[in-house]
Design an enzyme around this catalytic site. Structure first.
Site, PDB file in Angstrom:
ATOM      1  N   GLY A  36       0.835  -1.211   0.000  1.00  0.00           N
ATOM      2  CA  GLY A  36       0.000   0.000   0.000  1.00  0.00           C
ATOM      3  C   GLY A  36       0.861   1.249   0.000  1.00  0.00           C
ATOM      4  O   GLY A  36       2.094   1.178   0.182  1.00  0.00           O
ATOM      5  N   SER A  37       0.236   2.403  -0.178  1.00  0.00           N
ATOM      6  CA  SER A  37       1.007   3.636  -0.386  1.00  0.00           C
ATOM      7  C   SER A  37       1.804   4.064   0.849  1.00  0.00           C
ATOM      8  O   SER A  37       2.919   4.580   0.723  1.00  0.00           O
ATOM      9  CB  SER A  37       0.090   4.771  -0.846  1.00  0.00           C
ATOM     10  OG  SER A  37      -0.872   5.046   0.138  1.00  0.00           O
ATOM     11  N   ASP A  91       3.237  -2.104   8.424  1.00  0.00           N
ATOM     12  CA  ASP A  91       2.221  -2.247   7.386  1.00  0.00           C
ATOM     13  C   ASP A  91       1.178  -1.122   7.509  1.00  0.00           C
ATOM     14  O   ASP A  91       1.050  -0.500   8.569  1.00  0.00           O
ATOM     15  CB  ASP A  91       1.537  -3.619   7.559  1.00  0.00           C
ATOM     16  CG  ASP A  91       1.026  -4.183   6.250  1.00  0.00           C
ATOM     17  OD1 ASP A  91       0.820  -3.402   5.314  1.00  0.00           O
ATOM     18  OD2 ASP A  91       0.813  -5.405   6.178  1.00  0.00           O
ATOM     19  N   ASP A  94      -6.628   0.058   6.419  1.00  0.00           N
ATOM     20  CA  ASP A  94      -7.731   0.878   5.893  1.00  0.00           C
ATOM     21  C   ASP A  94      -8.533   1.504   7.023  1.00  0.00           C
ATOM     22  O   ASP A  94      -9.063   2.601   6.873  1.00  0.00           O
ATOM     23  CB  ASP A  94      -8.630   0.014   5.005  1.00  0.00           C
ATOM     24  CG  ASP A  94      -7.838  -0.571   3.868  1.00  0.00           C
ATOM     25  OD1 ASP A  94      -7.219   0.206   3.140  1.00  0.00           O
ATOM     26  OD2 ASP A  94      -7.794  -1.805   3.741  1.00  0.00           O
ATOM     27  N   LYS A 105      -7.892  -4.443   6.877  1.00  0.00           N
ATOM     28  CA  LYS A 105      -6.867  -4.288   5.859  1.00  0.00           C
ATOM     29  C   LYS A 105      -7.325  -4.997   4.597  1.00  0.00           C
ATOM     30  O   LYS A 105      -8.321  -5.690   4.604  1.00  0.00           O
ATOM     31  CB  LYS A 105      -5.538  -4.913   6.349  1.00  0.00           C
ATOM     32  CG  LYS A 105      -4.876  -4.065   7.431  1.00  0.00           C
ATOM     33  CD  LYS A 105      -3.634  -4.718   8.039  1.00  0.00           C
ATOM     34  CE  LYS A 105      -2.595  -5.196   7.089  1.00  0.00           C
ATOM     35  NZ  LYS A 105      -2.093  -4.178   6.173  1.00  0.00           N
ATOM     36  N   GLY A 106      -6.575  -4.803   3.518  1.00  0.00           N
ATOM     37  CA  GLY A 106      -6.864  -5.551   2.302  1.00  0.00           C
ATOM     38  C   GLY A 106      -7.554  -4.747   1.217  1.00  0.00           C
ATOM     39  O   GLY A 106      -7.960  -5.301   0.204  1.00  0.00           O
ATOM     40  N   GLY A 108      -6.081  -3.086  -0.726  1.00  0.00           N
ATOM     41  CA  GLY A 108      -5.197  -3.296  -1.884  1.00  0.00           C
ATOM     42  C   GLY A 108      -5.150  -4.759  -2.325  1.00  0.00           C
ATOM     43  O   GLY A 108      -4.442  -5.089  -3.271  1.00  0.00           O
ATOM     44  N   GLU A 114      -0.058 -10.382   3.973  1.00  0.00           N
ATOM     45  CA  GLU A 114       0.203  -9.412   5.048  1.00  0.00           C
ATOM     46  C   GLU A 114      -0.055 -10.053   6.409  1.00  0.00           C
ATOM     47  O   GLU A 114       0.741  -9.904   7.340  1.00  0.00           O
ATOM     48  CB  GLU A 114      -0.692  -8.176   4.884  1.00  0.00           C
ATOM     49  CG  GLU A 114      -0.309  -7.314   3.693  1.00  0.00           C
ATOM     50  CD  GLU A 114      -1.250  -6.136   3.471  1.00  0.00           C
ATOM     51  OE1 GLU A 114      -0.826  -5.191   2.817  1.00  0.00           O
ATOM     52  OE2 GLU A 114      -2.403  -6.175   3.937  1.00  0.00           O
TER      53      GLU A 114
HETATM   54  C1  ABF Z   1      -2.278  -2.393   2.786  1.00  0.00           C
HETATM   55  O1  ABF Z   1      -2.460  -1.161   2.219  1.00  0.00           O
HETATM   56  C2  ABF Z   1      -3.602  -2.911   2.969  1.00  0.00           C
HETATM   57  O2  ABF Z   1      -3.832  -3.932   3.832  1.00  0.00           O
HETATM   58  C3  ABF Z   1      -4.446  -1.723   3.201  1.00  0.00           C
HETATM   59  O3  ABF Z   1      -5.589  -2.062   2.546  1.00  0.00           O
HETATM   60  C4  ABF Z   1      -3.738  -0.671   2.474  1.00  0.00           C
HETATM   61  C5  ABF Z   1      -3.612   0.688   3.052  1.00  0.00           C
HETATM   62  O4  ABF Z   1      -3.208   1.455   1.963  1.00  0.00           O
HETATM   63  P1  ABF Z   1      -2.665   2.897   1.986  1.00  0.00           P
HETATM   64  O5  ABF Z   1      -1.472   2.918   2.840  1.00  0.00           O
HETATM   65  O6  ABF Z   1      -2.379   3.128   0.533  1.00  0.00           O
HETATM   66  O7  ABF Z   1      -3.778   3.771   2.465  1.00  0.00           O
HETATM   67  O8  ABF Z   1      -1.539  -2.338   3.927  1.00  0.00           O
END
Ligand code: ABF
Length: 235
Positions: A36-37, A91, A94, A105-106, A108, A114
Site C-alpha cells: 500500500g502507499s 504495514d 484501511d 486491511k486488504g 489493496g 500481510e
Molecule cells: C495495505 O495497504 C492494505 O492492507 C491496506 O488495505 C492498504 C492501506 O493502503 P494505503 O497505505 O495506501 O492507504 O496495507
C-alpha cells in the site's frame, strides 16, 4: 510578513509516520514489508537508511509490489521460510478501531500474505493517517475476503445467508474480477463487527475463504496528524 504554513496533505501525514517507523529498524533485524502507499513510503525511507548508513537488514515482502519496490530501493530480501523469525513488521491499514487497535486491511488485495507476515512478527506496527482511526470497525469500510475462484458462488451464498452485503471486487477499467498475488478472487463484504476476533474467525470458517481482512491483533499504531509529533496508540 511570515508566510502562513499550508495544511498538510494526506501524503505528508503518511510520510511523517513512514519516517518515524523507519527509525524503529535496527541493524541485523528482519523486517516484514507491508503493502500500500503508506508502506511504500516506509520501504523508500528504509531503503535510504540501507544505502546511507549501510544498515544490515533483510526484508520479507507481503506482496509482489512490495517485493519490486524493496529491491529497487536496495533492501536485501528473503522469503518467509528463509527468514525464520521476523523481528518487526510494518504495514498500512484501511481502518483502525481506536479503543481496541483492531484493523481492517486488504483494500489493496494483499491481506493474506500481510496477515501471515504481520502476525508472526515479534512486533507488528501499523502506519496510518488520522482519517483512518474510527470509533468502530466496518461502518464505512467493507471487509475483504480472499476466496478460491472455484468456490466464489458458495461463499457468496453463505454471506447472503449471514445477512451481509457481499460484492465481488472487479478491476477498474478491465473486465473481470481482481485476482490476487495468490491467484484468488476478492469478495468485499459489509458486515457488523461487534468483536473483531470473533468476526475474524467466523469469516475464516466459511469454506472457500482463504483469509479475511480483519486483523484483531496489532502491537502499535503510528498515527500521522497535524501536530509535529506522531501519535502512538498502544493497547
Ligand atoms: C495495505 O495497504 C492494505 O492492507 C491496506 O488495505 C492498504 C492501506 O493502503 P494505503 O497505505 O495506501 O492507504 O496495507
Amino acid at each position: 510578513m511570515a508566510k502562513k504554513k499550508s495544511a498538510e496533505t494526506q501524503d505528508d501525514l503518511k510520510l511523517k509516520v513512514a519516517q518515524e517507523a523507519s527509525k524503529l529498524v535496527k541493524d541485523e533485524m528482519v523486517i516484514g514489508l507491508g503493502s500500500g502507499s503508506t508502506s511504500n513510503m516506509f520501504i523508500k525511507e528504509l531503503g535510504k537508511r540501507v544505502l546511507e548508513e549501510e544498515l544490515y537488514i533483510y526484508g520479507v515482502p507481503t506482496s509482489f509490489d512490495a517485493k519490486m519496490l524493496a529491491s529497487q530501493c536496495g533492501i536485501p530480501l528473503v522469503s518467509l521460510d528463509q527468514a525464520g523469525q521476523i523481528d518487526l513488521a510494518v504495514d498500512g491499514a484501511d481502518e483502525v478501531e481506536e479503543g481496541t487497535l483492531s484493523l481492517i486491511k486488504g483494500g489493496g488485495g494483499c491481506h493474506t500474505m500481510e496477515k501471515v507476515i504481520d502476525y508472526c512478527a515479534k512486533e507488528f506496527v501499523v502506519l496510518v493517517d488520522e482519517s483512518k482511526v474510527v470509533p468502530s470497525l466496518g461502518e464505512n469500510t467493507p471487509v475483504p475476503l480472499e476466496v478460491l475462484p472455484f468456490a466464489y458462488s458458495t461463499v457468496l451464498n453463505t454471506l447472503l445467508e449471514m445477512n451481509t452485503a457481499p460484492s465481488i471486487r472487479v478491476s477498474g477499467g478491465k473486465m473481470g474480477p481482481v485476482i490476487t498475488d495468490n491467484g484468488n478472487m476478492i469478495i468485499d463484504v459489509f458486515t457488523k463487527i461487534d468483536e473483531a476476533a470473533v468476526k475474524e474467525k467466523e469469516l475464516n470458517n466459511i469454506v472457500g475463504v482463504v483469509e479475511n481482512g480483519i486483523f484483531s491483533k496489532c502491537d502499535k499504531v503510528l498515527v500521522g496528524n497535524s501536530s509535529k509529533k506522531v501519535k502512538v496508540l498502544k493497547k
